[in-house]
Design an enzyme around this catalytic site. Sequence first.
Site, PDB file in Angstrom:
ATOM      1  CG  HIS A  60      43.341  45.158  33.668  1.00  0.00           C
ATOM      2  ND1 HIS A  60      42.564  46.270  33.456  1.00  0.00           N
ATOM      3  CD2 HIS A  60      42.493  44.182  34.087  1.00  0.00           C
ATOM      4  CE1 HIS A  60      41.301  45.985  33.728  1.00  0.00           C
ATOM      5  NE2 HIS A  60      41.227  44.717  34.118  1.00  0.00           N
ATOM      6  CD  GLU A  61      43.672  40.775  35.824  1.00  0.00           C
ATOM      7  OE1 GLU A  61      43.052  40.796  36.911  1.00  0.00           O
ATOM      8  OE2 GLU A  61      43.083  40.849  34.722  1.00  0.00           O
TER       9      GLU A  61
ATOM     10  CG  HIS B 188      41.434  43.735  47.691  1.00  0.00           C
ATOM     11  ND1 HIS B 188      42.207  42.673  48.120  1.00  0.00           N
ATOM     12  CD2 HIS B 188      40.334  43.719  48.490  1.00  0.00           C
ATOM     13  CE1 HIS B 188      41.601  42.062  49.121  1.00  0.00           C
ATOM     14  NE2 HIS B 188      40.467  42.679  49.361  1.00  0.00           N
TER      15      HIS B 188
END
Length: 235
Positions: free
Chosen positions: A104-105, A112
């Site tokens: 998820h991160e 980004h």
Amino acid sequence: MTGFYGFHFDATYILVLVGAVLCMAASAKLNSTYGKYAKVRCMSGMTGAEAAVKLLNNAGIHDVRVERVRGELTDHYDPRNKVLRLSDSTYGATSVAAIGVAAHECGHAVQHQQGYGPLKLRSALAPAANIGSRMGIPMILLGVLLGLHSSLVQVGIWVFALAVLFQVVTLPVEFNASSRALAMLQDYGITGGQETGYCKKVLGAAALTYVAGAASSILQLLRLVLLFGGRRGDD
């Protein structure tokens, strides 16, 4: 408000109670789901950190560091410093829960890199939202306690609304990061079909905490508007 022997009940407190119940229920669901799948070992045998490195590399991201951070479920991606920080319960763990959280991160890191619109909007709102979460309620209380004209109260409501807007914008960011995570886990062969399903349950439970948090903030904002939004400077 209704009265009983001199005591008054503010009906708008129901909104606060509903928000609190939603947050507690979501938190309990997350703890239960994460606890369950933290006991299920991923067949790949990879740790959360190893999975994160592989996912980032396969996504063509080579300038993001993976670091350990203390705590449990304190995982986050820092876009300013390009650091993916994984908690103690994720970094060295080989469970499907840890793999899902790490992925998820990584989803945020991919957002980004690709300039995902809602993430850019959330980053732009962050400074104002921090001020709103800290100063909104105090400004409203100050305006009420000092008997000032409604301008300070109204400004406080608008400032608090910025914090609420930040939480609302956070929702598509988090849902999208989870979608990316599940796709990458499957595409890069880190989890199988059943394991990906387990990760989906963990990330779905985590998403509920964001939904509950946003709902609670919206209810709080609604309460403030009901209590103070109609005031005029000559009240």
